[in-house]
Design an enzyme around this catalytic site. Structure first.
Site, PDB file in Angstrom:
ATOM      1  N   LYS A  65       0.872  -1.184   0.000  1.00  0.00           N
ATOM      2  CA  LYS A  65       0.000   0.000   0.000  1.00  0.00           C
ATOM      3  C   LYS A  65       0.901   1.225   0.000  1.00  0.00           C
ATOM      4  O   LYS A  65       2.036   1.164   0.467  1.00  0.00           O
ATOM      5  CB  LYS A  65      -0.894   0.002   1.256  1.00  0.00           C
ATOM      6  CG  LYS A  65      -2.125   0.854   1.128  1.00  0.00           C
ATOM      7  CD  LYS A  65      -3.280   0.133   0.454  1.00  0.00           C
ATOM      8  CE  LYS A  65      -4.427   1.068   0.169  1.00  0.00           C
ATOM      9  NZ  LYS A  65      -5.631   0.363  -0.303  1.00  0.00           N
ATOM     10  N   ASP A  96      -7.006   4.278  -4.634  1.00  0.00           N
ATOM     11  CA  ASP A  96      -7.666   4.173  -3.321  1.00  0.00           C
ATOM     12  C   ASP A  96      -8.258   5.570  -3.082  1.00  0.00           C
ATOM     13  O   ASP A  96      -8.479   6.324  -4.049  1.00  0.00           O
ATOM     14  CB  ASP A  96      -6.652   3.789  -2.224  1.00  0.00           C
ATOM     15  CG  ASP A  96      -7.321   3.423  -0.901  1.00  0.00           C
ATOM     16  OD1 ASP A  96      -7.904   2.339  -0.804  1.00  0.00           O
ATOM     17  OD2 ASP A  96      -7.286   4.237   0.045  1.00  0.00           O
TER      18      ASP A  96
HETATM   19  P1  NDP Z   1     -12.948   7.784  -2.929  1.00  0.00           P
HETATM   20  O1  NDP Z   1     -11.861   8.773  -2.749  1.00  0.00           O
HETATM   21  O2  NDP Z   1     -13.500   7.550  -4.268  1.00  0.00           O
HETATM   22  O3  NDP Z   1     -14.171   8.144  -1.951  1.00  0.00           O
HETATM   23  C1  NDP Z   1     -13.992   8.245  -0.575  1.00  0.00           C
HETATM   24  C2  NDP Z   1     -15.322   8.656   0.048  1.00  0.00           C
HETATM   25  O4  NDP Z   1     -15.196   8.544   1.470  1.00  0.00           O
HETATM   26  C3  NDP Z   1     -15.702  10.091  -0.241  1.00  0.00           C
HETATM   27  O5  NDP Z   1     -17.075  10.202  -0.245  1.00  0.00           O
HETATM   28  C4  NDP Z   1     -15.092  10.828   0.951  1.00  0.00           C
HETATM   29  O6  NDP Z   1     -15.708  12.065   1.240  1.00  0.00           O
HETATM   30  C5  NDP Z   1     -15.357   9.846   2.073  1.00  0.00           C
HETATM   31  N1  NDP Z   1     -14.356  10.024   3.123  1.00  0.00           N
HETATM   32  C6  NDP Z   1     -13.007   9.925   3.014  1.00  0.00           C
HETATM   33  N2  NDP Z   1     -12.418  10.198   4.187  1.00  0.00           N
HETATM   34  C7  NDP Z   1     -13.430  10.471   5.046  1.00  0.00           C
HETATM   35  C8  NDP Z   1     -13.460  10.803   6.414  1.00  0.00           C
HETATM   36  N3  NDP Z   1     -12.341  10.914   7.138  1.00  0.00           N
HETATM   37  N4  NDP Z   1     -14.689  10.988   6.987  1.00  0.00           N
HETATM   38  C9  NDP Z   1     -15.831  10.872   6.256  1.00  0.00           C
HETATM   39  N5  NDP Z   1     -15.854  10.553   4.950  1.00  0.00           N
HETATM   40  C10 NDP Z   1     -14.656  10.355   4.366  1.00  0.00           C
HETATM   41  O7  NDP Z   1     -12.385   6.429  -2.289  1.00  0.00           O
HETATM   42  P2  NDP Z   1     -12.856   4.938  -2.530  1.00  0.00           P
HETATM   43  O8  NDP Z   1     -14.326   4.897  -2.717  1.00  0.00           O
HETATM   44  O9  NDP Z   1     -11.972   4.337  -3.548  1.00  0.00           O
HETATM   45  O10 NDP Z   1     -12.461   4.238  -1.139  1.00  0.00           O
HETATM   46  C11 NDP Z   1     -13.369   4.197  -0.022  1.00  0.00           C
HETATM   47  C12 NDP Z   1     -12.908   3.117   0.938  1.00  0.00           C
HETATM   48  O11 NDP Z   1     -12.901   1.846   0.258  1.00  0.00           O
HETATM   49  C13 NDP Z   1     -11.521   3.277   1.522  1.00  0.00           C
HETATM   50  O12 NDP Z   1     -11.489   2.744   2.832  1.00  0.00           O
HETATM   51  C14 NDP Z   1     -10.666   2.392   0.620  1.00  0.00           C
HETATM   52  O13 NDP Z   1      -9.466   1.968   1.246  1.00  0.00           O
HETATM   53  C15 NDP Z   1     -11.621   1.239   0.400  1.00  0.00           C
HETATM   54  N6  NDP Z   1     -11.338   0.404  -0.761  1.00  0.00           N
HETATM   55  C16 NDP Z   1     -11.283   0.958  -2.016  1.00  0.00           C
HETATM   56  C17 NDP Z   1     -11.026   0.153  -3.100  1.00  0.00           C
HETATM   57  C18 NDP Z   1     -11.061   0.677  -4.506  1.00  0.00           C
HETATM   58  O14 NDP Z   1     -10.986  -0.136  -5.440  1.00  0.00           O
HETATM   59  N7  NDP Z   1     -11.209   1.969  -4.734  1.00  0.00           N
HETATM   60  C19 NDP Z   1     -10.728  -1.290  -2.938  1.00  0.00           C
HETATM   61  C20 NDP Z   1     -10.925  -1.777  -1.604  1.00  0.00           C
HETATM   62  C21 NDP Z   1     -11.176  -0.939  -0.563  1.00  0.00           C
HETATM   63  P3  NDP Z   1     -14.920  13.437   0.907  1.00  0.00           P
HETATM   64  O15 NDP Z   1     -14.973  13.566  -0.579  1.00  0.00           O
HETATM   65  O16 NDP Z   1     -15.671  14.481   1.633  1.00  0.00           O
HETATM   66  O17 NDP Z   1     -13.517  13.251   1.432  1.00  0.00           O
END
Ligand code: NDP
Length: 446
Positions: free
Chosen positions: A126, A166
């Site tokens: 990572k 991510d």
């Molecule tokens: P994105 O950046 O596309 O979206 C993240 C989302 O989570 C946004 O809506 C963001 O809101 C919100 N968010 C982030 N940090 C916070 C916080 N501290 N408090 C509240 N909301 C928050 O990321 P992904 O959708 O790709 O990833 C989301 C999760 O899924 C993560 O934990 C990631 O590790 C996990 N994941 C992702 C994979 C992938 O293929 N993308 C694979 C496996 C797991 P805002 O815009 O306001 O920050």
């Protein structure tokens, strides 16, 4: 047994001070895997979990770049190469101000088990940076990505380490990172996954994590002769994972009531349909706006500033935003409101206090390393297609994804089912552990 687990955690903690997220992830695995090790002579006495909790390599580097005001900005970049026993390091890059070594080590540790569960040959890694892409122009993001890759490129490669996206790293960032890698290395290879479809990306990769979470959730429901159809669902986040989890829930007849971002959540009593989801996708992926814009477009919905969606009565909860976003109090409210199933879309979104309550009440709970493995699984399929210099159709990739999620569910049953109750945490941890541990033992002390 508690004493052995505590001794182990004290030892790991002593060498990883001030790393709470990493210790949380290690503790969750140790509690279920150490009892298994103690019962199995081939693992006992080999310090195998201690070796797995120590990254093979950690890189930390300066990322200097010039913003649109011609100011010099300095960020910190990282890559944690955790475990390569079963394949090249594989795992995403996160660009978010909260990124530090503890967060990346927890994610890399989880990734090792998750990748093992996918049945594909991928080790765990990572990386990322404390860079905040929010509010930055496209050219600033491009300059940052180019500077980041200028340091990282010599440490990665299609047979060495294959990063992906991510939080904060989507198709735009992967494109810029790939462009710079290709320029520096003068090679067109499958060094990153999540690429655009015109330059080696796999179909279904953008959808894979969110779809996979719902395929896994559906498998858990089916195992209890239930279904997603007609169920009310609370989803958190509104990024990549949340968007496609919502899409698949809609396709399977579920009623998604909420989505969120770090400013709060929206609740739509009529449910989010495909047209409303298209509005969210445009808002988040193109306009890069905030979630409260939803209620201006759909006035029957409400916006709840600074809150998370877990207070909304629902039968299924899919936390898809970030780590520790669902705590013990949230879990108590979900249970009181009759929630029967939790599928983690994010990595470690539920705190240990929340997970204990789900287990005590014997409701369905899928840990992220099992339920969100669909993203990295399709990344593995992207690597395979790049090596073959060939692309599979949407249907082919989606079918393979469904088979992989069903296999992961089966592995969880194998190690986690007892007296009619499935402990998916135990099942996923032991199944993920066994494959990596066997490979490490066969390869000697390295
Ligand atoms: P994105 O950046 O596309 O979206 C993240 C989302 O989570 C946004 O809506 C963001 O809101 C919100 N968010 C982030 N940090 C916070 C916080 N501290 N408090 C509240 N909301 C928050 O990321 P992904 O959708 O790709 O990833 C989301 C999760 O899924 C993560 O934990 C990631 O590790 C996990 N994941 C992702 C994979 C992938 O293929 N993308 C694979 C496996 C797991 P805002 O815009 O306001 O920050």
């Amino acid at each position: 047994m508690d004493k052995i687990v505590k001794q182990f955690l004290d030892e790991v903690s002593a060498r990883n001070q001030n790393e709470p997220e990493f210790m949380q992830a290690v503790a969750e695995v140790a509690e279920t895997v150490i009892p298994y090790i103690v019962q199995h002579d081939i693992y006992y006495g080999q310090n195998i979990l201690l070796r797995m909790a120590e990254p093979e390599r950690v890189l930390s580097f300066r990322v200097a770049w010039i913003d649109d005001q011609e100011e010099i900005q300095v960020n910190r970049g990282y890559r944690v190469q955790m475990n390569s026993a079963i394949g090249p390091y594989k795992g995403g890059l996160r660009f978010h101000p909260s990124v530090n070594l503890s967060v990346l080590k927890f994610l890399a540790f989880e990734q090792t088990f998750k990748n093992s569960l996918t049945t594909l040959p991928m080790g765990g890694g990572k990386g990322g940076s404390d860079f905040n892409p929010k509010g930055r122009s496209d050219t600033e993001v491009m300059r940052f990505c180019q500077s980041f890759m200028t340091e990282l490129y010599s440490h990665i490669g299609p047979n060495r380490d294959v990063p992906a996206g991510d939080i904060g790293v989507g198709g735009r960032e992967i494109g810029y990172l790939f462009g710079q890698y290709k320029r520096l290395q003068n090679e067109f290879t499958g060094v990153l996954t999540g690429k655009g479809a015109s330059f080696g990306g796999s179909l279904i990769r953008p959808e894979a994590t969110g779809y996979g979470v719902v395929y896994f959730t559906q498998k858990m429901m089916e195992h209890q002769s239930k279904s997603i159809k007609g169920k009310t669902i609370a989803v958190s986040g509104s990024g990549n994972v949340a968007q496609y989890a919502t899409e698949k829930c809609i396709q399977l007849g579920g009623k998604v009531l909420t989505l969120s971002d770090s400013s709060g959540y929206i609740m739509d009593p009529d449910g989010i349909n495909q047209e409303k989801l298209a509005f969210i996708m445009n808002l988040k992926n193109v306009k890069r706006g905030r979630i409260n814009a939803y209620v201006e477009q759909y006035p029957k919905a409400s916006f709840h500033s600074g809150k998370t969606p877990w207070e909304v009565p629902c039968q299924i909860a899919l936390p898809c935003a970030t780590q520790n976003e669902l705590n013990g109090d949230d879990a108590a409210i979900l249970l009181k409101n009759g929630c029967i199933c939790i599928g983690e879309g994010a990595n470690m979104p539920c705190t240990p206090e929340a997970i204990s309550q789900f287990k005590e009440n014997k409701i369905l709970f899928a840990p992220g390393k099992a339920s969100n493995a669909g993203g990295v699984a399709v990344s593995g399929l992207e690597m395979a297609q790049n090596s073959l210099r060939y692309s599979w159709t949407r249907e082919e990739v989606d079918n393979r994804l469904q088979v992989i999620m069903a296999d992961i569910h089966q592995s969880c049953l194998k190690y986690g089912e007892e007296n009619g109750y499935v402990d998916y945490v135990k099942g996923a941890n032991i199944a993920g552990f066994v494959k990596v541990a066997d490979a490490m033992l066969a390869q000697g002390v390295v």
